[in-house]
Design an enzyme around this catalytic site. Sequence first.
Site, PDB file in Angstrom:
ATOM      1  N   LYS A  93       0.109   4.346   4.755  1.00 13.55           N
ATOM      2  CA  LYS A  93      -0.695   3.341   5.467  1.00 13.55           C
ATOM      3  C   LYS A  93       0.230   2.556   6.388  1.00 13.55           C
ATOM      4  O   LYS A  93       1.005   1.700   5.945  1.00 13.55           O
ATOM      5  CB  LYS A  93      -1.403   2.398   4.499  1.00 13.55           C
ATOM      6  CG  LYS A  93      -2.257   1.350   5.207  1.00 13.55           C
ATOM      7  CD  LYS A  93      -3.052   0.494   4.216  1.00 13.55           C
ATOM      8  CE  LYS A  93      -3.775  -0.661   4.905  1.00 13.55           C
ATOM      9  NZ  LYS A  93      -4.721  -0.195   5.953  1.00 13.55           N
TER      10      LYS A  93
ATOM     11  N   HIS B 150       0.853  -1.185   0.000  1.00 17.33           N
ATOM     12  CA  HIS B 150       0.000   0.000   0.000  1.00 17.33           C
ATOM     13  C   HIS B 150       0.891   1.238   0.000  1.00 17.33           C
ATOM     14  O   HIS B 150       2.105   1.140   0.222  1.00 17.33           O
ATOM     15  CB  HIS B 150      -0.901   0.040   1.242  1.00 17.33           C
ATOM     16  CG  HIS B 150      -2.013  -0.962   1.230  1.00 17.33           C
ATOM     17  ND1 HIS B 150      -1.798  -2.303   1.474  1.00 17.33           N
ATOM     18  CD2 HIS B 150      -3.344  -0.830   1.011  1.00 17.33           C
ATOM     19  CE1 HIS B 150      -2.949  -2.949   1.405  1.00 17.33           C
ATOM     20  NE2 HIS B 150      -3.907  -2.072   1.130  1.00 17.33           N
TER      21      HIS B 150
END
Length: 325
Positions: free
Chosen positions: A212, A208
């Site tokens: 994140k 990601h």
Amino acid sequence: MQWSATLHVHKLNVRLTSANDASQLRKTHGHRPSRGLQHSALAMAVDGQHIMVNACTGKMGHATAEAVVRAGLSLVPYSFTGSSEAVAVGNVGVEGIPVELVGPERRQQAMEQAKHEYPNMIIIDFTLPMAVNDNAVFYCQNKIPFVMGTTGGDRHKLLQDTKHAGVYAVIAPQMGKQVVAFQAMMEMMAQQFPGAFSGYNLSVTESHQRTKADMSGTAKAVVGSLQRLGLDFSESEIKKIREKGAQLDQMHVPENALDGHAFHTYALTSPDGSVSFEFQHNVCGRQIYAEGTVDAALFLAKQVHDKTEQRIFNMIDVLKAGAMR
């Protein structure tokens, strides 16, 4: 005789719609909901439905607010933020609509005003993991239906607080409809064929955007299904990639998607290495989640209108209801 089988399932490559494209789309279609939605049971929820998005300052919240406008819904011109955001910025624009940012010290006052002006309001939450439980309690205290798309927090407390308050809510860590369908498929396979992959080896890699910090909730959910299929694997073994070089070279993330992507690979190999299965779901951008969240809000509006006995839902409920545009 040895043989090898590689299965690629559910590869998603979703691109964000540019602001210019979205503007042209609205001009062409006059802010009307899609044809599929007009002919669905959700059409009734669109007309006059008001949606507040918290917080429009974040990338996911802003993308969702844009999706609200594209769907022909009324975007409530308030967005609750953390104190630092409220101090730094007074308001933001979403597809030409000014949205006032409201800090913690004014949120009850703003909530009272919003409830008065938009009595059928539904809140969508894409804030921060540390704010999940406090925000949910605030929504419950004000008896406002909400869609909780933010991951993290104490999920058990979140469900219990919502249940005790009797508030309607969709609570799900994954809002991408097609990804949820993939998760459901894996879980159904685990229920129908427990232990089918006993003895197989598993590797799970998720990538990601670097902002994140937590592990992918989707990866954890799929691993749970794979465990029930007989694989000896723990969540701690999931490989979390946030470094640019590995994302480009190992996961083959397009460079223009480094700031917004979700690439997952689940590789299963037989003990002797002669058979392999690979499941992938790769998402570029945030539009798939934003659109799914709007569908969840419309689904929730219908449940509120129908006064259903069940009040807490997840995205599987949304899919089962055919609540998709």
